[in-house]
Enzyme design. Structure first.
Site, PDB file in Angstrom:
ATOM      1  N   TYR A   1       2.721  -2.734 -15.401  1.00 30.42           N
ATOM      2  CA  TYR A   1       2.132  -2.057 -16.264  1.00 30.42           C
ATOM      3  C   TYR A   1       3.256  -1.545 -17.473  1.00 30.42           C
ATOM      4  O   TYR A   1       2.980  -1.217 -18.427  1.00 30.42           O
ATOM      5  CB  TYR A   1       1.722  -0.772 -15.848  1.00 30.42           C
ATOM      6  CG  TYR A   1       0.199  -0.922 -15.490  1.00 30.42           C
ATOM      7  CD1 TYR A   1      -0.222  -1.829 -14.391  1.00 30.42           C
ATOM      8  CD2 TYR A   1      -0.762  -0.368 -16.214  1.00 30.42           C
ATOM      9  CE1 TYR A   1      -1.833  -1.823 -14.242  1.00 30.42           C
ATOM     10  CE2 TYR A   1      -2.133  -0.484 -16.248  1.00 30.42           C
ATOM     11  CZ  TYR A   1      -2.470  -1.147 -14.925  1.00 30.42           C
ATOM     12  OH  TYR A   1      -3.970  -1.514 -14.909  1.00 30.42           O
TER      13      TYR A   1
ATOM     14  N   LYS B   1       4.126  -4.323  -0.870  1.00 33.22           N
ATOM     15  CA  LYS B   1       4.285  -5.805  -0.386  1.00 33.22           C
ATOM     16  C   LYS B   1       5.677  -6.101  -0.135  1.00 33.22           C
ATOM     17  O   LYS B   1       5.995  -7.106  -0.576  1.00 33.22           O
ATOM     18  CB  LYS B   1       3.740  -6.425  -1.351  1.00 33.22           C
ATOM     19  CG  LYS B   1       3.328  -7.954  -1.100  1.00 33.22           C
ATOM     20  CD  LYS B   1       1.995  -8.127  -0.011  1.00 33.22           C
ATOM     21  CE  LYS B   1       1.734  -9.629   0.328  1.00 33.22           C
ATOM     22  NZ  LYS B   1       0.789  -9.573   1.347  1.00 33.22           N
TER      23      LYS B   1
ATOM     24  N   ASP C   1      -2.291  -5.377   1.217  1.00 29.20           N
ATOM     25  CA  ASP C   1      -3.519  -6.160   1.639  1.00 29.20           C
ATOM     26  C   ASP C   1      -4.391  -5.509   2.777  1.00 29.20           C
ATOM     27  O   ASP C   1      -5.458  -5.262   2.799  1.00 29.20           O
ATOM     28  CB  ASP C   1      -3.303  -7.522   1.656  1.00 29.20           C
ATOM     29  CG  ASP C   1      -1.883  -8.075   2.410  1.00 29.20           C
ATOM     30  OD1 ASP C   1      -1.144  -7.007   2.536  1.00 29.20           O
ATOM     31  OD2 ASP C   1      -1.679  -9.086   2.341  1.00 29.20           O
TER      32      ASP C   1
ATOM     33  N   ASP D   1      -3.758   1.200  -9.214  1.00 27.37           N
ATOM     34  CA  ASP D   1      -4.711   1.046 -10.150  1.00 27.37           C
ATOM     35  C   ASP D   1      -5.942   0.283  -9.370  1.00 27.37           C
ATOM     36  O   ASP D   1      -6.912   0.806  -9.423  1.00 27.37           O
ATOM     37  CB  ASP D   1      -4.545   0.071 -11.234  1.00 27.37           C
ATOM     38  CG  ASP D   1      -5.103  -0.419 -12.282  1.00 27.37           C
ATOM     39  OD1 ASP D   1      -6.152   0.620 -12.407  1.00 27.37           O
ATOM     40  OD2 ASP D   1      -5.300  -1.478 -12.991  1.00 27.37           O
TER      41      ASP D   1
END
Ligand code: NAI
Length: 363
Positions: free
Chosen positions: A125, A192, A227, A251
């Site tokens: 972002y 991640k 995930d 988000d």
């Protein structure tokens, strides 16, 4: 003189309707607030030549607290998102989004009570992007190749994902401080890091360092791959407490969490910085419903409850939340989205204004 002065940004689309509903509900609590209305968004562009006139930021800086409706991001005009600009300009580094079940909302689950703490200023972002075919993209592609970092196809557009020690540390500390202040028991860092070693890997390393600072203070720490987090949120939403995430995952997982509790219409949020705080719902301007007196103002009203708490008006905040719970629980005076979730049809739904009347009546 009023006890509190708050900047009120009605916003675009459904923004003016839901902020009017929110304002009426807050006023019904009796808390003494002077609203300083500041217009921003697509609707002010013709008048000011910008969707974010400087007076809006000045007003927030002065009052330290603002509440806003959603603002449309004009596509293809070259203007960056007003929401992102406000967060960056005021360094509102923490986006705090509680997701809790409300009986009668028609949600799939009734035992959710978690809080998303999203980093608000960096990651993908940050807006550092190189257009496909541009000189910048070409240089970056050559640089990556010359460094032996990897081959990027020449027809690629590139967005950078910077994650810093400074921003990671302050967001994880914010999550721990939130947990301590709100009687929470666990903070989960979501990442991640197994794939993105130098960005998410850094976030995880810093999160572990911060967790060590808070050891012995009754808050458990764990980390989870993003995930797997999504799957476990759907399978066992009740197991989660405070989640702290870099910007983009925050988000996406915020909307997932909103889905767990019955949709965007009821998911509130806050953007907090060292100086200022801006409260706003998770959802956008829902242009399809603008001006139709249909949108659900609950997310905006619950954002106001978060704001009242921030202002030290805990009793009023509790009254607003209890009134919302009571009206949605009764299931009579609810907006189309809740009606559809609970009955499969929008028959009998009430409008934005009538719903606000019901909430005021229940206080
Ligand atoms: P959206 O949140 O406006 O709409 C997604 C879906 O949820 C639509 O079906 C909409 O009708 C429904 N919905 C949203 N809020 C609702 C409410 N209060 N009551 C009932 N139904 C509701 O997201 P979308 O369509 O992706 O974005 C529309 C515009 O909003 C875009 O310009 C986007 O950039 C902007 N946006 C602004 C945000 C902000 O101001 N913080 C946040 C997200 C999007």
């Amino acid at each position: 003189m009023s006890k509190h002065t708050v900047t009120l940004i009605p916003g675009d689309g459904i923004g003016p309707e839901i902020t009017t509903a929110m304002r009426r509900v807050v006023e019904a609590t009796g808390v003494d607030i002077e609203w300083e209305v500041a217009e921003a968004g697509a609707s002010v562009m013709p008048r000011y030549g910008t969707p974010l006139p400087p007076e809006v930021l000045d007003s927030i800086r002065r009052n330290k607290v603002a509440i806003k409706g959603p603002i449309t991001t004009p596509v293809g005009t070259g203007f960056r998102s007003v929401n992102v600009s406000i967060r960056k300009e005021l360094d509102l580094f923490a986006c705090v989004r509680p997701a809790f079940s409300i009986a009668g909302s028609g949600a799939r689950y009734d035992d959710v009570d978690l809080v998303i703490v999203r980093e608000n200023t960096e990651d993908l972002y940050a807006g550092i992007e190189f257009e496909e075919g541009s000189e910048g993209a070409r240089k970056l592609i050559d640089f990556a190749a010359s460094e032996g970092a990897g081959v990027i196809r020449p027809d690629s557009g590139i967005s950078l994902k910077p994650i810093s020690i400074f921003c990671s540390r302050r967001i994880v500390r914010h999550a721990f401080e939130y947990a301590l202040a709100n009687g929470r028991k666990r903070v989960t860092a979501v990442h991640k890091a197994n794939i993105l070693k130098h960005s998410d890997g850094l976030f995880l390393r810093v999160a572990r360092e911060v967790a060590a600072e808070y050891e012995g203070r009754g808050i458990e720490f764990e980390d989870y791959i993003v995930d797997a987090t999504c799957m476990q949120l759907v399978l066992h939403p009740e197991r989660w407490d405070v989640l702290v995430l870099p910007n983009l995952y925050g988000d996406i997982v915020s909307d997932l969490a909103a889905g767990l509790i019955g949709g965007l219409g009821i998911a509130p949020g806050a953007n907090i910085g060292a100086e200022c705080a801006v409260f706003e719902p998770v959802h956008g301007s829902a242009p399809r419903y603008a001006g139709k007196d249909m949108a659900n103002p609950t997310a905006e009203i619950l954002s106001a409850a978060l704001m009242l708490k921030h202002l030290g008006e805990e009793v009023a905040a509790g009254r607003v939340l209890a009134a919302v719970r009571s009206v949605i629980g009764a299931g009579e005076q609810v907006t189309y989205d809740v009606k559809r979730s609970t009955t499969g049809s929008t028959d009998g739904a009430v409008g934005t204004r009538a719903y606000a009347d019901a909430v005021i009546g229940a206080m």
